[in-house]
Enzyme design. Structure first.
Site, short mmCIF file in Angstrom:
data_model
loop_
_atom_site.label_atom_id
_atom_site.label_comp_id
_atom_site.label_asym_id
_atom_site.label_seq_id
_atom_site.Cartn_x
_atom_site.Cartn_y
_atom_site.Cartn_z
N HIS A 98 0.86 -1.19 0.00
CA HIS A 98 0.00 0.00 0.00
C HIS A 98 0.89 1.24 0.00
CE1 HIS A 98 -2.84 3.06 1.28
NE2 HIS A 98 -3.80 2.25 0.86
N GLU A 154 -4.08 2.76 -7.19
CA GLU A 154 -4.49 3.83 -6.28
C GLU A 154 -3.61 5.07 -6.50
OE1 GLU A 154 -6.69 2.16 -2.65
OE2 GLU A 154 -4.57 2.16 -2.17
P1 PGA Z 1 -9.65 6.05 0.53
O1 PGA Z 1 -8.43 5.05 0.75
O2 PGA Z 1 -10.80 5.25 0.00
O3 PGA Z 1 -9.91 6.65 1.89
O4 PGA Z 1 -9.20 7.07 -0.45
C1 PGA Z 1 -8.14 4.05 -0.17
C2 PGA Z 1 -6.87 3.35 0.24
O5 PGA Z 1 -5.93 4.02 0.69
O6 PGA Z 1 -6.78 2.11 0.13
#
Ligand code: PGA
Length: 238
Positions: A98, A154
């Site tokens: 992540h 992401e």
């Molecule tokens: P968020 O986080 O939905 O709060 O933007 C997603 C993540 O970091 O996995």
């Protein structure tokens, strides 16, 4: 459920005590929003995994559990680490790499690949987070069994501060689709790609139209059980 159409992964990050987590799960189960072809995976902090696992079994709630991280070491003198063998009994998924781990804990691409290999060897599905194409290129060079991976795209600027009221920073569905196709071009058509970053009930419908996406990694919005229930309900109707 061998081939869920969509994955909805709730990344709780560093939130919830045991009491709060069990209340959330109780309320979520009562909503009865789960659909056959949507795989809902809850990823809490390590100490919550076992009690939630017991609760899921006892109440026969059809969700899966995932961890937010795993040690790159299998076993040994590594104080504070949690290893794959300790997770295997409770989870089916592990979030790997992540961006918050890459940024705050300096996790490198090399470590990410080591963790992916441990997951695959342990028959767990890694949910590998990427925010840049270079990270995907590194994965491509590592020659992994990509059809067994879930890759979560992401973009850094889209990740929310965790508050539902905060501005919607999500990328456009078109941009997400474009990047997702880039991931498939590098890793193979069979790799499942998720989008993550400010996903909410208000904006998920647009992303659900992207054929290259197999689901979503939801952070902030997964902490509010009613909001997450809405997301699951919308996804289940597609
Ligand atoms: P968020 O986080 O939905 O709060 O933007 C997603 C993540 O970091 O996995």
């Amino acid at each position: 459920m061998p081939n869920p159409k969509l994955f909805l992964i709730a990344n709780w990050k560093l939130h919830f005590s045991l009491k709060e987590a069990t209340k959330w799960l109780d309320e979520f189960a009562k909503q009865q929003v789960l659909a056959e072809d949507v795989e809902v995976v809850i990823c809490p902090s390590f100490p919550l995994l076992f009690p939630l696992f017991e609760m899921v079994e006892r109440k026969k709630i059809t969700i899966k559990l995932g961890a937010q991280n795993v040690s790159r070491f299998e076993e040994g003198t590594y104080t504070g680490e949690v290893g794959i063998r300790q997770l295997q009994e409770w989870v089916q998924y592990i979030i790997v790499g992540h961006s918050e781990r890459r940024i705050h804990f300096k996790e490198s691409d090399k470590e990410v690949v080591e963790k992916i290999r441990l997951c695959l060897a342990g028959n767990l599905t890694p949910i590998v987070c990427v925010s840049e194409l270079e990270q995907v290129e590194y994965l491509a060079k590592a020659q992994l069994q990509t059809e067994r991976l879930i890759v979560a795209y992401e973009p850094l600027c889209a990740i929310s501060s965790g508050q539902l009221e905060s501005p919607d920073l999500s990328e456009s569905p078109e941009q997400a689709d474009f990047f997702s196709q880039g991931i498939k071009a590098l890793l193979g058509e069979n790799v499942r790609v998720l989008y993550g970053g400010s996903v909410r009930s208000k904006n998920i419908s647009g992303f659900l139209k992207c054929e290259s996406l197999s689901g979503f990694l939801v952070g902030g919005a997964s902490l509010d059980v009613n909001e997450f229930g809405k997301i699951v309900k919308i996804a289940g109707k597609v």
